[in-house]
Motif scaffolding. Structure first.
Motif, PDB file in Angstrom:
ATOM      1  N   THR A 177       1.415  47.358  25.087  1.00  0.00           N
ATOM      2  CA  THR A 177       2.638  47.434  25.893  1.00  0.00           C
ATOM      3  C   THR A 177       3.873  47.263  25.016  1.00  0.00           C
ATOM      4  N   LEU A 187      -5.565  52.231  27.540  1.00  0.00           N
ATOM      5  CA  LEU A 187      -4.501  51.790  28.444  1.00  0.00           C
ATOM      6  C   LEU A 187      -5.027  51.259  29.765  1.00  0.00           C
ATOM      7  N   ILE A 214      -3.902  47.803  31.189  1.00  0.00           N
ATOM      8  CA  ILE A 214      -2.478  47.557  31.408  1.00  0.00           C
ATOM      9  C   ILE A 214      -2.139  47.884  32.859  1.00  0.00           C
ATOM     10  N   LEU A 259       2.981  49.374  32.536  1.00  0.00           N
ATOM     11  CA  LEU A 259       2.972  50.563  31.689  1.00  0.00           C
ATOM     12  C   LEU A 259       4.129  51.488  32.033  1.00  0.00           C
TER      13      LEU A 259
END
Length: 255
Positions: free
Chosen positions: A214, A232, A235, A240
């Motif tokens: 992040t 990802l 997150i 995000l």
């Protein structure tokens, strides 16, 4: 769009912030070298529409610095204008570079809308246009990625990230390369990243956890950052979305 072509498409979200010509040129050059089609997703941001309904809201324009009312009809007009201008530029660039191009309309914020779509698409997130003083010196050639970062997480498939980076480097679109990983990459992984006159720099103590990723997206020092989508998944979507909105560089998410 056929199922086979979905695996060969780069999606680019287009909202009221717009995308400058240089960034669109970079996107089309990437698509051309990777033999990808481009799908422009024309987004109407529901959050801005809700803010516009408040009786006391206004905005300050980037071009003039003047304050103006943020009314729903003004937003609709701007959405149409930005969409028309972006379509025109993309059509011009795609035709010149023989890149397949299509558009779809959608509603929502960038990352949330992408999450609702087929996960096989690569995703190009343009950096937001910021207030800034004009840069001194001579401008470089448009469409060239002077500094590219790429994340190679441990125990995750990274072949497509490496292949994407190698294709862009081989095409002469990339200057220096920064590889971020939590362990030294294999020599054969780095072989296709080398080009005479350019440097490949390694950071082998980069922890690919949600917090570090992040921060990297938010504070990206790279003209283009390549990320595998799998890294990802931990997150939170809102986190995000915020990092992508504040990122200083373009982000290409590889599926």
């Amino acid at each position: 769009m056929t199922e086979s072509s979905r695996h060969q498409t780069i999606l680019v979200p287009i909202d009221l912030h717009g995308i400058n010509r240089s960034t669109l040129e970079t996107l089309i050059q990437i698509a051309r070298q990777l033999d990808r089609a481009v799908l422009g997703l024309l987004l109407e941001d529901v959050r801005l529409q809700q803010v516009a309904d408040l009786p006391f809201t206004s905005e300050i324009t980037l071009s003039s610095g003047h304050e103006r009312s943020l009314l729903r009809d003004h937003l609709s007009q701007r959405h149409s204008l930005v969409g028309t201008d972006t379509r025109r530029l993309l059509n011009e660039l795609a035709e010149r570079n023989q890149v397949e191009l299509s558009f779809e309309d959608a509603s929502g914020a960038r990352w949330h809308t992408v999450l609702e779509r087929d996960g096989h698409l690569d995703i190009f997130f343009p950096a937001r246009q910021r207030w800034r003083l004009p840069e001194s010196g001579h401008p470089g050639r448009s469409g060239i990625i002077k500094c590219m970062g790429m994340v190679l997480p441990q125990n995750q498939p990274c072949a497509r990230v490496i292949d994407t980076a190698g294709a862009l480097i081989k095409a002469g679109l990339v200057g220096d390369i920064y590889v971020l990983s939590n362990r030294p990459p294999l020599p054969e992984q780095l072989h296709n990243l080398y080009r005479p006159g350019h440097q490949v720099r390694l950071q082998t103590n980069f922890s690919c956890d949600a917090a570090n990723l992040t921060t990297l997206i938010h504070q990206s020092p790279y003209d283009l950052l390549l990320l595998p989508r799998d890294c990802l998944q931990d997150i939170a979507p809102d986190v995000l979305e915020g990092a992508l909105d504040k990122s200083g560089g373009q982000v290409l998410i590889i599926n």
